[in-house]
Write a protein that holds these residues in place. Structure first.
Motif, PDB file in Angstrom:
ATOM      1  N   LYS A  16       0.842  -1.209   0.000  1.00 47.79           N
ATOM      2  CA  LYS A  16       0.000   0.000   0.000  1.00 47.79           C
ATOM      3  C   LYS A  16       0.873   1.253   0.000  1.00 47.79           C
ATOM      4  O   LYS A  16       0.595   2.219  -0.728  1.00 47.79           O
ATOM      5  CB  LYS A  16      -0.904  -0.018   1.230  1.00 47.79           C
ATOM      6  N   ALA A  17       1.938   1.244   0.791  1.00 51.13           N
ATOM      7  CA  ALA A  17       2.841   2.395   0.841  1.00 51.13           C
ATOM      8  C   ALA A  17       3.498   2.635  -0.513  1.00 51.13           C
ATOM      9  O   ALA A  17       3.656   3.780  -0.952  1.00 51.13           O
ATOM     10  CB  ALA A  17       3.904   2.183   1.920  1.00 51.13           C
ATOM     11  N   LEU A  18       3.858   1.543  -1.195  1.00 48.18           N
ATOM     12  CA  LEU A  18       4.455   1.675  -2.525  1.00 48.18           C
ATOM     13  C   LEU A  18       3.441   2.245  -3.517  1.00 48.18           C
ATOM     14  O   LEU A  18       3.770   3.136  -4.315  1.00 48.18           O
ATOM     15  CB  LEU A  18       4.966   0.319  -3.014  1.00 48.18           C
ATOM     16  N   ALA A  19       2.212   1.747  -3.465  1.00 44.51           N
ATOM     17  CA  ALA A  19       1.177   2.231  -4.379  1.00 44.51           C
ATOM     18  C   ALA A  19       0.950   3.730  -4.194  1.00 44.51           C
ATOM     19  O   ALA A  19       0.762   4.472  -5.175  1.00 44.51           O
ATOM     20  CB  ALA A  19      -0.122   1.455  -4.153  1.00 44.51           C
ATOM     21  N   GLU A  20       0.988   4.172  -2.958  1.00 43.55           N
ATOM     22  CA  GLU A  20       0.809   5.604  -2.677  1.00 43.55           C
ATOM     23  C   GLU A  20       2.016   6.406  -3.160  1.00 43.55           C
ATOM     24  O   GLU A  20       1.873   7.521  -3.671  1.00 43.55           O
ATOM     25  CB  GLU A  20       0.580   5.801  -1.181  1.00 43.55           C
ATOM     26  N   LEU A  21       3.196   5.822  -3.016  1.00 47.27           N
ATOM     27  CA  LEU A  21       4.418   6.502  -3.450  1.00 47.27           C
ATOM     28  C   LEU A  21       4.429   6.687  -4.962  1.00 47.27           C
ATOM     29  O   LEU A  21       4.923   7.700  -5.477  1.00 47.27           O
ATOM     30  CB  LEU A  21       5.636   5.698  -3.001  1.00 47.27           C
ATOM     31  N   ARG A  22       3.878   5.729  -5.679  1.00 47.17           N
ATOM     32  CA  ARG A  22       3.841   5.819  -7.143  1.00 47.17           C
ATOM     33  C   ARG A  22       3.069   7.053  -7.631  1.00 47.17           C
ATOM     34  O   ARG A  22       3.270   7.511  -8.758  1.00 47.17           O
ATOM     35  CB  ARG A  22       3.195   4.563  -7.728  1.00 47.17           C
ATOM     36  N   LEU A  23       2.176   7.564  -6.799  1.00 43.01           N
ATOM     37  CA  LEU A  23       1.372   8.728  -7.188  1.00 43.01           C
ATOM     38  C   LEU A  23       2.134  10.044  -7.035  1.00 43.01           C
ATOM     39  O   LEU A  23       1.673  11.076  -7.512  1.00 43.01           O
ATOM     40  CB  LEU A  23       0.096   8.780  -6.334  1.00 43.01           C
ATOM     41  N   ARG A  24       3.289   9.975  -6.381  1.00 42.88           N
ATOM     42  CA  ARG A  24       4.052  11.195  -6.121  1.00 42.88           C
ATOM     43  C   ARG A  24       4.918  11.565  -7.325  1.00 42.88           C
ATOM     44  O   ARG A  24       5.837  10.837  -7.679  1.00 42.88           O
ATOM     45  CB  ARG A  24       4.936  11.022  -4.883  1.00 42.88           C
ATOM     46  N   LYS A  25       4.626  12.676  -7.928  1.00 47.07           N
ATOM     47  CA  LYS A  25       5.420  13.170  -9.052  1.00 47.07           C
ATOM     48  C   LYS A  25       6.399  14.255  -8.603  1.00 47.07           C
ATOM     49  O   LYS A  25       7.190  14.747  -9.402  1.00 47.07           O
ATOM     50  CB  LYS A  25       4.490  13.748 -10.142  1.00 47.07           C
TER      51      LYS A  25
END
Length: 210
Positions: free
Chosen positions: A133-142
């Motif tokens: 879940k933390a990785l999925a959220e990190l992927r949204l960070r541009k």
């Protein structure tokens, strides 16, 4: 280079610190213990969620070695990663995450993760889910120069330092011996290599023993 290691009291963090120091980098460790038990000469007692943008100014890279295993602490994987991303937002400071293997994909279409396979141990599913879940959220960070590094499935604290590893991507990879294994020491080599080379910005990579 100047490297900050946060949640520095853990065993992976200590290996990363030792590897970076061996190569001549300057390392500042941030941890929650009263006494410096890391190889770093500079240790600052401070919880991740208390860190500020000013604390991390002037660093080339920040290594997030946060780990939590109890059910009540598992959401910390998301909250700590988000906090570090927030305070590094818009800067050139790289954020490198000590990740997990459960979110690696086992198919070329990237529809099934290792955590979803029948043989994945039930005991590790909550941790793998929280880290995924933390990785999925990190992927949204541009707005952050992040890199997420997943270890092999068998991540060995006391495994030998072979000095060799295979660098892979999003998919679960086995070595020539049909193993998914890496020691903390070899993982630390891969982490510091990535800090030095900076080739996988806004990507997840993975490593396995060669």
């Amino acid at each position: 280079m100047k490297i900050a290691v946060v949640a520095a009291d853990g065993r992976v963090a200590k290996k990363v610190i030792a590897e970076a120091l061996q190569r001549g980098h300057e390392v500042v460790a941030f941890g929650r213990h009263d006494i410096n038990e890391t190889p770093a000469k500079t240790y600052i007692k401070k919880d991740i969620l208390a860190l500020t943008k000013e604390d991390l100014q002037g660093f080339d890279a920040v290594v997030d070695a946060f780990g939590a295993w109890t059910p009540e602490a598992l959401p910390g994987h998301s909250t700590t990663t988000a906090h570090l991303a927030d305070i590094l937002s818009g800067t050139n400071v790289r954020l490198l995450i000590v990740g997990g293997a459960g979110s690696l994909y086992v198919d070329p279409d990237h529809t099934t993760q290792l955590v979803d396979t029948p043989d994945f141990p039930d005991a590790f599913k909550p941790l793998a889910t929280a880290m995924g879940k933390a990785l999925a959220e990190l992927r949204l960070r541009k707005d952050v120069k992040w890199t997420y590094i997943s270890p092999a499935a068998d991540f060995q604290a006391d495994g030998e330092r072979t000095g060799k590893y295979i660098l892979a991507g999003e998919e679960f990879k086995l070595n020539s011996k049909n193993e998914s294994i890496i020691s903390y020491a070899d993982y630390a080599i891969a982490m510091v290599d990535e800090i030095e080379k900076g080739q996988h910005i806004k990507q997840r990579i993975s490593v396995v023993r060669a």
